[in-house]
Each structure stands twice: as C-alpha cells, then as structure tokens.
Design a protein around this motif. Structure first.
Motif, short mmCIF file in Angstrom:
data_model
loop_
_atom_site.label_atom_id
_atom_site.label_comp_id
_atom_site.label_asym_id
_atom_site.label_seq_id
_atom_site.Cartn_x
_atom_site.Cartn_y
_atom_site.Cartn_z
N VAL A 65 0.68 -1.17 -0.22
CA VAL A 65 -0.18 0.02 0.03
C VAL A 65 0.78 1.28 -0.01
O VAL A 65 2.13 1.29 0.10
CB VAL A 65 -0.92 0.13 1.38
N THR A 66 0.22 2.38 0.06
CA THR A 66 1.07 3.58 -0.05
C THR A 66 1.43 3.86 1.38
O THR A 66 0.60 3.86 2.32
CB THR A 66 0.28 4.73 -0.65
N ILE A 67 2.79 4.22 1.67
CA ILE A 67 3.18 4.20 3.08
C ILE A 67 3.58 5.64 3.20
O ILE A 67 4.53 6.15 2.61
CB ILE A 67 4.46 3.26 3.33
N PRO A 68 2.84 6.63 3.97
CA PRO A 68 3.46 7.84 4.47
C PRO A 68 4.72 7.90 5.07
O PRO A 68 5.33 6.93 5.67
CB PRO A 68 2.31 8.40 5.02
N GLU A 69 5.41 9.18 4.66
CA GLU A 69 6.72 9.49 5.54
C GLU A 69 6.53 9.28 7.01
O GLU A 69 5.48 9.78 7.57
CB GLU A 69 7.09 10.75 4.95
N GLY A 70 7.48 8.94 7.72
CA GLY A 70 7.39 8.85 8.98
C GLY A 70 6.72 7.48 9.71
O GLY A 70 6.61 7.30 10.95
N GLN A 123 10.46 -1.01 11.63
CA GLN A 123 11.15 0.24 11.18
C GLN A 123 10.66 1.29 10.71
O GLN A 123 9.40 1.30 10.07
CB GLN A 123 12.15 -0.34 10.15
N LYS A 124 11.24 2.55 11.00
CA LYS A 124 10.40 3.87 10.56
C LYS A 124 10.97 4.15 9.08
O LYS A 124 12.22 4.03 8.62
CB LYS A 124 10.77 5.08 11.63
N VAL A 125 10.05 4.64 8.17
CA VAL A 125 10.51 5.17 6.81
C VAL A 125 10.57 6.64 6.97
O VAL A 125 10.11 7.33 7.49
CB VAL A 125 9.36 4.62 5.59
N LYS A 126 11.98 7.20 5.96
CA LYS A 126 12.08 8.40 6.07
C LYS A 126 11.29 9.35 4.83
O LYS A 126 11.71 10.54 4.73
CB LYS A 126 13.76 8.46 5.78
N LYS A 127 10.57 8.52 4.07
CA LYS A 127 10.07 9.25 2.92
C LYS A 127 8.82 8.30 2.61
O LYS A 127 8.55 7.32 3.13
CB LYS A 127 10.99 9.50 1.74
N ARG A 128 7.87 9.04 1.83
CA ARG A 128 6.81 8.44 1.11
C ARG A 128 6.93 7.48 0.45
O ARG A 128 8.00 7.74 -0.66
CB ARG A 128 5.87 9.53 0.64
N ALA A 133 15.26 4.34 1.97
CA ALA A 133 13.86 4.70 2.32
C ALA A 133 13.70 4.34 4.02
O ALA A 133 12.63 4.95 4.63
CB ALA A 133 12.83 4.09 1.70
N VAL A 134 14.58 3.61 4.49
CA VAL A 134 14.31 3.08 5.88
C VAL A 134 15.39 3.91 6.98
O VAL A 134 16.57 3.97 6.55
CB VAL A 134 14.38 1.70 5.98
N GLU A 135 14.94 4.37 8.14
CA GLU A 135 15.97 4.90 9.14
C GLU A 135 16.58 3.95 9.63
O GLU A 135 16.44 2.77 10.08
CB GLU A 135 14.91 5.52 10.00
N ASN A 136 17.79 4.19 9.71
CA ASN A 136 19.05 3.36 10.58
C ASN A 136 18.97 1.84 10.37
O ASN A 136 18.99 1.32 11.32
CB ASN A 136 18.66 3.89 11.88
N HIS A 137 18.63 1.61 9.21
CA HIS A 137 18.51 -0.06 9.05
C HIS A 137 19.92 -0.61 8.62
O HIS A 137 20.61 -0.30 7.36
CB HIS A 137 17.58 -0.41 7.72
N ALA A 138 20.39 -1.29 9.51
CA ALA A 138 21.48 -2.13 9.26
C ALA A 138 21.40 -3.42 8.32
O ALA A 138 20.64 -4.36 8.84
CB ALA A 138 22.17 -2.60 10.84
N LYS A 139 21.88 -3.41 7.28
CA LYS A 139 21.70 -4.51 6.41
C LYS A 139 22.59 -5.72 6.92
O LYS A 139 23.68 -5.67 7.19
CB LYS A 139 22.46 -4.22 4.92
N LYS A 140 21.63 -6.78 6.77
CA LYS A 140 22.25 -8.17 7.52
C LYS A 140 23.26 -8.87 6.09
O LYS A 140 22.52 -8.69 5.16
CB LYS A 140 21.23 -9.18 7.82
N VAL A 141 24.34 -9.24 6.42
CA VAL A 141 25.13 -9.76 5.43
C VAL A 141 24.59 -11.29 5.39
O VAL A 141 24.55 -12.03 6.55
CB VAL A 141 26.62 -9.85 5.89
N LYS A 142 24.55 -11.73 3.93
CA LYS A 142 23.90 -13.02 3.85
C LYS A 142 25.31 -13.74 3.99
O LYS A 142 26.33 -13.70 3.40
CB LYS A 142 23.36 -13.32 2.27
#
Length: 359
Positions: free
Chosen positions: A299-304, A333-338, A349-358
């Motif tokens: 769905v459309t996800i608003p900023e924040g 997780q919180k999104v930084k933009k719409r 688009a995602v705040e402070n998301h640490a990408k997990k290494v595969k």
C-alpha cells in the motif's frame, strides 16, 4: 575424510583426489595376447587409470581334484577345469610383455595375485599395487604376506562380513597403512538389489582412515556412478570387447562405449560434488538479477510511518531492494520518505537500517 596415499607413481587416491578407475580385463582376453593388448589400449583410450588382469599359479591356487574336475560349461576352454584355466593363463614372459606395452601407451598395469606364488611373481614384475580379489580377502596368511611386500593394496570384499573386514583391517593396517577397501558383491551379473551401496557409508564410518571404493559386476554404469557420488575413491569394473564372447565374465562387463561413458560420468559427478558451502554463486547472478524478488510496498506508506507486515509484499521489483528474507526485519522500522504502492523498499527509504550480510 579418508587419508590419501600414492597408489601408483604420481597418482594418489583418497581425500579430494579424483576417483581411480580400474578396467578389470581379468581373463576376458580369451587367452589371446593380441586381444589382451587391444583391451589395454581400449582401457587407455576410454580414460581408465589402470588396466588389470588376474594372475594365477594354478597348482598353488587349486588342488589336483579341482583341476581334474570335468568342466562342461558352454564357457569352457577345455574338458577339465585345469585345461580351461591353463588356456586362459598367460606366462610370466607374456605378463612382462603386457606390462611393457601398457607402459609404452601410458596406462598403469597390475593384476590380482590369485595365490601366494602369483603375488611373488607380481612383486618381481614390479606392479604399482596389489589387488586382492574377494576370494582371498579372508585368506589371512595370504593377506599378511602380501602386506609385508610393502606395495599399496586394493582389497575387495565380496562374500565377506563386516566382522571379517574388521579382522582384515587389523591384520593389514599395522604392516602396511597404504590400502583401501572396495564394496563388492560376488555375483555375475549383479542385480541392483544385491549391490548394497550403503555398505560404502558403513565402511567410511568403520574405517575413516582409509579410502573406500567400489568393485561392480552389475550391468550399465548408473550404480557405479552413484558409488562415486557416495564417496568411492576407487572404482573397478570388468571390461570386454564383446559381451557375446565365450566366457562367464563378459555379460557382467562393460564394452568400450560403456567404459568411456562411465569415465565421463564419473568425472562429471566429481565436478558436480563441489563445495559443502551453500551460497549465491557467480553463475546464479544473471538469474538473480532477472528474477530475484524484493520487498515492495503493498500500500502507499506515508513518510514517518512505522512498517507493519500488512504494508509489505514480495515481488520481482525494479530497482532491486531488500531481499524477501529481510521482510520480518523491516517490521517496526520507520520510513524516511513516502513510498508509493508497488514501489520497491530500498535502504535509502528506511531509517537506521543495518543491512544483514548473507552467509
């Protein structure tokens, strides 16, 4: 992992070494030296590592009554079993000639010593290793004397029990550590239900410090290839130039085209065994780029907004975003933009998301 040892000069077996393929000519040469040489050449041309024969000193292998026994089989080369065996037995000089021929064309040459006197001759002939046929595997004095010669040994286990094979190990190991066992069933031709490839695994568990192989008498190549996939480090198969020839072993033997296919199939399986590490491979990158899926907005996800599972789905997305396995990590997780409906969820688009290494 089974230990390695040098079976032939410059050719090791066990561990990660390629399977050593023995073309067992045995007595399928019909007692004809020219045919024997053709078969050695065939084994070389088909890619086998070794051409192997069977050497007997008949008075030491059989008693008089066994040699005098009438032999009326359609496969007989004489009126008695002794006459039959003498027809098929090459002399010492003929063996020297065959070994010289094998050396000239570049294939290893050996034979099963079918009695202690034959082993003495093969030792004098300077074969690279001794093959112990199934009929002598429980012949403990023979085993001990053969082991003391100091040459590597390949020991078949047809007609034997696991208890006997433990005894064989205990006899040979302290004298000569360079040997291997072959799972074998002594029937010609061998039916699939009598092969028992799982014995290979049992041997690997019981004798982890020696290589394990397979000696087959079945028709076709599939079972022998499966043995290699199970870890067989030596494979022995009877070979012939023509299965319709007179002789009891021809029917259970491989003709040249089959031997060639067996060698190719074994080498293919060895390549396919690869690494036990499961990971995204370079050869998969093209498919992953084309069809690999990403997390997208359902769905459309608003900023924040804080992401919930019902906001997300998985599709082949453009551009690439978070992989499907990251979907549960994104929840909360919180999104930084719409983010528009059907848009890929990206790291940006995602705040402070640490990408997990595969891994």
């Amino acid at each position: 992992m089974s230990r390695e040892f040098e079976l032939c000069p410059g050719r090791r077996v066990g561990g990660e070494q390629p399977c050593f393929i023995i073309a067992e000519i045995g007595q399928n040469h019909q007692g004809d030296l020219a045919i024997a040489k053709r078969m050695i050449r065939m084994a070389k041309d088909c890619g086998a590592d070794c051409a192997k024969f069977q050497k007997s000193e008949l008075e030491y292998k059989f008693n008089k009554k066994a040699l005098e026994r009438p032999y009326t089989s359609k496969h007989s080369w004489g009126k008695t079993y002794g006459e039959h065996k003498r027809h098929l037995e090459f002399s010492h000089d003929q063996y020297r000639e065959l070994k010289k021929y094998a050396e000239e064309i570049g294939i290893f040459f050996t034979a099963s010593g079918m009695d202690e006197k034959a082993v003495e001759f093969l030792h004098e002939l300077d074969v690279p290793f001794f093959k112990v046929g199934s009929g002598d595997t429980n012949n403990f004095p023979y085993l001990e004397k053969t082991a003391k010669k100091g040459r590597p040994m390949v020991i078949s286990s047809g007609m034997q029990s696991m208890n006997t094979m433990h005894q064989v190990y205990q006899i040979v190991k302290p004298i000569n550590p360079n040997f291997c066992f072959l799972q074998c069933t002594s029937a010609y031709p061998l039916q699939p239900e009598d092969v028992h490839l799982r014995v290979i695994s049992a041997y690997q568990s019981a004798f982890p410090d020696i290589p394990i192989g397979y000696s087959g008498h079945e028709t076709g190549i599939a079972i022998s290839v499966a043995a290699v996939a199970m870890g067989a480090k030596v494979v022995e198969r009877h070979v012939t130039l023509d299965k319709t020839w007179k002789g009891s072993d021809h029917q259970a033997s491989l003709e040249p085209n089959e031997l060639s296919e067996l060698v190719k199939a074994i080498r293919t399986v060895e390549k396919a065994m690869g690494s036990p590490v499961k990971q995204l491979l370079p050869c998969e990158m093209a498919c992953n780029e084309k069809l690999g899926k990403s997390v997208v907005a359902k769905v459309t996800i608003p900023e924040g907004a804080v992401l919930t599972l019902d906001m997300l789905t998985v599709k082949v997305g453009e551009p690439k975003g978070f992989p499907p396995e990251a979907i549960f990590d994104l929840v909360g997780q919180k999104v930084k933009k719409r983010i528009e409906e059907d848009e890929t969820i990206t790291e940006q688009a995602v705040e402070n998301h640490a990408k997990k290494v595969k891994c």
